[in-house]
Design an enzyme around this catalytic site. Structure first.
Site, PDB file in Angstrom:
ATOM      1  N   PRO A   1       0.808  -1.234   0.000  1.00 38.69           N
ATOM      2  CA  PRO A   1       0.000   0.000   0.000  1.00 38.69           C
ATOM      3  C   PRO A   1       0.837   1.278   0.000  1.00 38.69           C
ATOM      4  CG  PRO A   1      -0.843  -1.579   1.601  1.00 38.69           C
ATOM      5  CD  PRO A   1       0.480  -2.118   1.127  1.00 38.69           C
ATOM      6  N   ASN A   2       0.296   2.292  -0.652  1.00 42.16           N
ATOM      7  CA  ASN A   2       0.924   3.606  -0.686  1.00 42.16           C
ATOM      8  C   ASN A   2      -0.151   4.672  -0.795  1.00 42.16           C
ATOM      9  OD1 ASN A   2       2.630   5.951  -2.127  1.00 42.16           O
ATOM     10  ND2 ASN A   2       4.029   4.560  -1.093  1.00 42.16           N
ATOM     11  N   SER A   3       0.225   5.912  -0.515  1.00 43.18           N
ATOM     12  CA  SER A   3      -0.751   7.002  -0.518  1.00 43.18           C
ATOM     13  C   SER A   3      -1.269   7.316  -1.909  1.00 43.18           C
ATOM     14  CB  SER A   3      -0.131   8.261   0.090  1.00 43.18           C
ATOM     15  OG  SER A   3       0.981   8.685  -0.676  1.00 43.18           O
TER      16      SER A   3
ATOM     17  N   HIS B   1       7.440  22.623   2.131  1.00 41.45           N
ATOM     18  CA  HIS B   1       6.274  22.873   1.285  1.00 41.45           C
ATOM     19  C   HIS B   1       5.638  21.535   0.922  1.00 41.45           C
ATOM     20  CE1 HIS B   1       7.916  26.971  -0.388  1.00 41.45           C
ATOM     21  NE2 HIS B   1       7.442  27.068   0.849  1.00 41.45           N
TER      22      HIS B   1
ATOM     23  N   GLU C   1       8.513  12.539  -3.181  1.00 45.05           N
ATOM     24  CA  GLU C   1       7.432  11.970  -4.009  1.00 45.05           C
ATOM     25  C   GLU C   1       7.489  12.446  -5.464  1.00 45.05           C
ATOM     26  OE1 GLU C   1       6.554  11.847   0.111  1.00 45.05           O
ATOM     27  OE2 GLU C   1       6.188  13.690  -1.035  1.00 45.05           O
TER      28      GLU C   1
ATOM     29  N   GLU D   1      11.453   6.652   6.580  1.00 43.45           N
ATOM     30  CA  GLU D   1      10.129   6.755   7.187  1.00 43.45           C
ATOM     31  C   GLU D   1       9.396   5.418   7.197  1.00 43.45           C
ATOM     32  OE1 GLU D   1       7.961   9.625   4.954  1.00 43.45           O
ATOM     33  OE2 GLU D   1       8.113   8.532   3.073  1.00 43.45           O
TER      34      GLU D   1
END
Length: 733
Positions: free
Chosen positions: A212-214, A434, A504, A528
């Protein structure tokens, strides 16, 4: 700097059956180009007589429907007759000429693993004409001693001006069922653990490799990402990647696992198109790095060499950084990015944060940040990163929210001016954060204002983030639209003398040579994930062979507390590494941007080991890859910029490793003191990760070291030049 260009071949008209041969400067690599039946371009590559790439087809497929062309041209009148609208740019060619040349220069990177890089190659430019359309396409090959680069070029012409790419059809035909170190092909993330398998096993292992990933969009049961590392049964190491990814979609590789042929697979846009082009133009370089010595893969500068020289006139403001920050405590869920838990949603400019109750877990408070500034100043760190300082974190993720951040408005408990002045008084720089939450349109609207805000408050570097699905909706992290955005952000940052560390974003392809203010990227599974269930213990023995081939990674090493429940009882993750392994990462995972990611109080408990992090450099005059085997071990020695000091790092995988190195890279006229930070005899990444030893020795260029690294372990060595008074009481190694 010396530059030499010599024309050794003139334009010739060549028949299909005739092949063109190109050799590397040392003669070990041989590339052959030919036109196959039907005018299909093809190439093959050998190394010391062994097949690296078997005969492989080349070219592109264009989108040919009238509607698409009309939309792109904006005027149907400009459309050519329907009979001339063809999708093929992969057959029907004739060779109208070739130009062969050689090039040799030495250039100096603004920062890097070495102070000088030699750019030496032999080149073959093949000019092609498609007989039934009159369209022209050139293929440029550059062959180095360490590998091959080639790209497609579309010169100015009447019959090919605006065109839409349906797919690139570049093949990489493997000579066998090689061992591969791969992650799933995905349009939106590279944050996967690596799988080691035969090529033929990729299909059956793909379901468990996709975790899973965002934001993620896998596309094929045999699709993998570059940089792809492979090893043949007869000992060749082969790496496939791309260089100079500009105004084009990121390339993946789709495997025909019956014939062991990879074919390029470009990331689509929201409509499914793979690229919008206007001649004159060219594609990125497709790269094949090859050697029978794994160390030479790591030492290759081919990716950088295929990029354009630096385009920034003034680079004096670009400086490597060693930093700490308010980050790990949020990652492990000890603190939060958000200021309050009272609001189910927020609207910037409307929500009044002065009227809500703070949650008491917010990390980016003025007083807490001052504690980090004090620690940075005391221990010689350059900068402090602060995440969660700006309003909007209460509903930032997963909402497909356009106006999610404004990048200039702080929470009530973060005083920008006070922090700015305090950091300046301590001689510490601040690193801006940011996070865009994938809302790229919003970021571009606010970018000038955000960068100016940084300049006004003394920030000269920014960590940007693109967590979640991209807005505009339907675009992917690695498509042409986003590739253009990432470079736009870097160029715009340079106007404000700001360095960029993009997370990302698309994986790097050597653009840091052209824009050295691109000082780092994440674009892979970083530290992370040790807080999200852990990464494989050999992960850091694979990354330098894969992700780091394109450029440095902000991996955020330096974790000393492996049992994260000690910090936060609800987090049962374990960092799959020994403490000594974490020290070694500052050398093995090259980056001009290095974080000490753990807590100051933890470093204070292990002050003797922390000394290595304080001492280690982040910019280098020289680098020596001493031992290497992907997935097993890496040992690197680096000479600190402008000094006589060296640092050595070794990381090992699941099996552990006994390292045997010579210090013959040291100056024979100098004496050094080596401080060895190693795993203790009973160390193990899972059962005893904090067991380490520190020993000091007198060393010189004749010294040798045999050192055992535990499973998931490693060692780090600082080697400082000293006079005789500095060796008192120490034994020789």
């Amino acid at each position: 700097m010396k530059k030499c260009i010599m024309l050794i071949g003139m334009c010739l008209v060549i028949q299909w059956a005739v092949s063109q041969e190109l050799k590397s400067p040392d003669g070990n690599l041989v590339m052959k180009f030919s036109l196959k039946k039907g005018g299909v371009p093809a190439y093959q590559l050998t190394y010391k007589g062994k097949d690296v790439i078997k005969t492989s087809k080349m070219g592109l497929e264009l989108k040919s429907d009238d509607k698409a062309l009309a939309e792109f041209n904006q005027d149907p009148v400009l459309l050519p007759p329907k009979d001339d609208i063809r999708s093929s740019l992969y057959d029907g060619f004739e060779v109208t000429g070739t130009i062969a040349s050689t090039f040799d220069e030495t250039w100096k990177p603004v920062w890097g693993e070495v102070k000088d890089i030699r750019n030496h190659y032999n080149e073959l430019l093949v000019k092609l004409n498609q007989q039934n359309t009159g369209r022209q396409m050139n293929i440029r090959f550059r062959l180095y001693d360490d590998g091959l680069g080639f790209r497609y070029e579309f010169p100015q012409q009447k019959n090919l001006i605006y065109f839409v790419i349906q797919e690139e059809k570049t093949q990489f035909a493997m000579a066998g069922d090689h061992t591969a170190y791969w992650i799933p092909g995905d349009y939106d993330t590279q944050e996967y653990d690596y799988t080691t398998s035969r090529l033929s096993e990729i299909r059956k292992l793909m379901p468990e490799a996709i975790t899973p990933n965002s934001s993620q969009t896998p596309f094929s049961p045999t699709g993998v990402q570059t940089a792809l590392m492979m090893k043949t049964d007869d000992g060749l190491y082969i790496n496939l990647h791309e260089a100079a990814l500009v105004d084009y979609s990121c390339m993946h590789l789709d495997l025909d696992d019956e014939n062991m042929i990879f074919e390029s697979h470009l990331t689509p846009d929201a409509k499914g198109d793979k690229g919008y082009m206007q001649a004159p133009a060219n594609t990125p370089w497709r790269t094949v790095i090859v050697s029978d010595d794994a160390r030479k893969i790591l030492a290759s500068h081919l990716t950088l060499n295929l990029n354009e020289p630096c385009k920034l006139e003034d680079t004096s403001w670009i400086k490597p950084i060693k930093y700490i920050g308010v980050w790990w405590e949020m990652i492990i869920n000890k603190k939060s990015w958000a200021y309050t838990d009272d609001l189910p949603s927020v609207q910037l400019g409307i929500t009044d944060y002065t009227k809500v109750k703070p949650n008491g877990k917010h990390g980016a408070t003025t007083e807490h940040v001052k504690e980090y500034i004090d620690f940075a100043a005391k221990n010689g760190f350059d900068a402090v990163l602060v995440e969660g300082w700006n309003v909007g974190w209460e509903d930032w993720f997963g909402k497909s929210k356009d106006y999610v951040f404004d990048f200039v408005t702080p929470y009530p408990d973060f005083d920008v001016a006070e922090v700015r002045d305090y950091a300046k008084s301590k001689g510490v720089r601040m690193i801006m954060h940011h996070e865009t939450s994938g809302s790229v349109r919003n970021y571009e609207r606010h970018m000038d204002k955000a960068y100016q805000f940084m300049v006004d408050n003394g920030y000269n570097s920014v960590k940007s983030g693109y967590v979640g699905d991209i807005i505009p909706r339907g675009e992917h992290h690695y498509g042409q639209w986003m590739v253009d955005h990432y470079l736009y952000a870097v160029k715009k940052a340079a106007d404000y003398k700001i360095m960029v560390n993009a997370h990302e974003a698309v994986r790097p392809t050597g653009l840091s040579r052209t824009y050295p203010n691109l000082i780092g990227n994440e674009s892979a599974r970083g530290t992370e994930y040790q807080s999200f269930g852990g990464s494989k213990p050999n992960h850091v023995t694979v990354l330098p062979f894969t992700r780091l081939i394109g450029g440095p990674m902000d991996y955020t090493p330096g974790i000393f507390q492996m049992d994260l429940s000690v910090y936060e009882p609800t987090n049962t993750s374990h960092v799959n590494s020994t403490l000594a392994n974490q020290l070694a990462l500052y050398v093995t995972m090259y980056s001009p941007l290095q974080m000490a990611a753990d807590f100051p109080e933890t470093y204070n408990k292990f002050a003797d080991a922390f000394q290595f992090i304080k001492d280690v450099a982040v910019d280098w005059d020289d680098s020596k890859y001493l031992e290497a085997e992907p997935g097993e071990y890496i040992t690197v020695a680096r000479k600190a910029k402008g000094t006589d000091n060296w640092f050595v790092g070794n990381v090992s995988g699941e099996k552990g490793y006994t390292s045997r190195i010579s210090f013959d890279f040291l100056d024979p006229d100098k004496t050094y003191v080596a401080t060895v930070y190693s795993d203790a005899k009973d160390a193990h990444y899972k059962t005893n990760p904090q067991a380490y030893e520190i020993k000091k020795y007198i060393v010189n260029h004749k010294s040798k070291l045999t050192q055992r690294s535990a499973p998931g372990g490693g060692y780090a060595v600082s080697i400082m030049a000293v006079d005789k008074s500095g060796t008192k009481g120490l034994k020789k190694l």
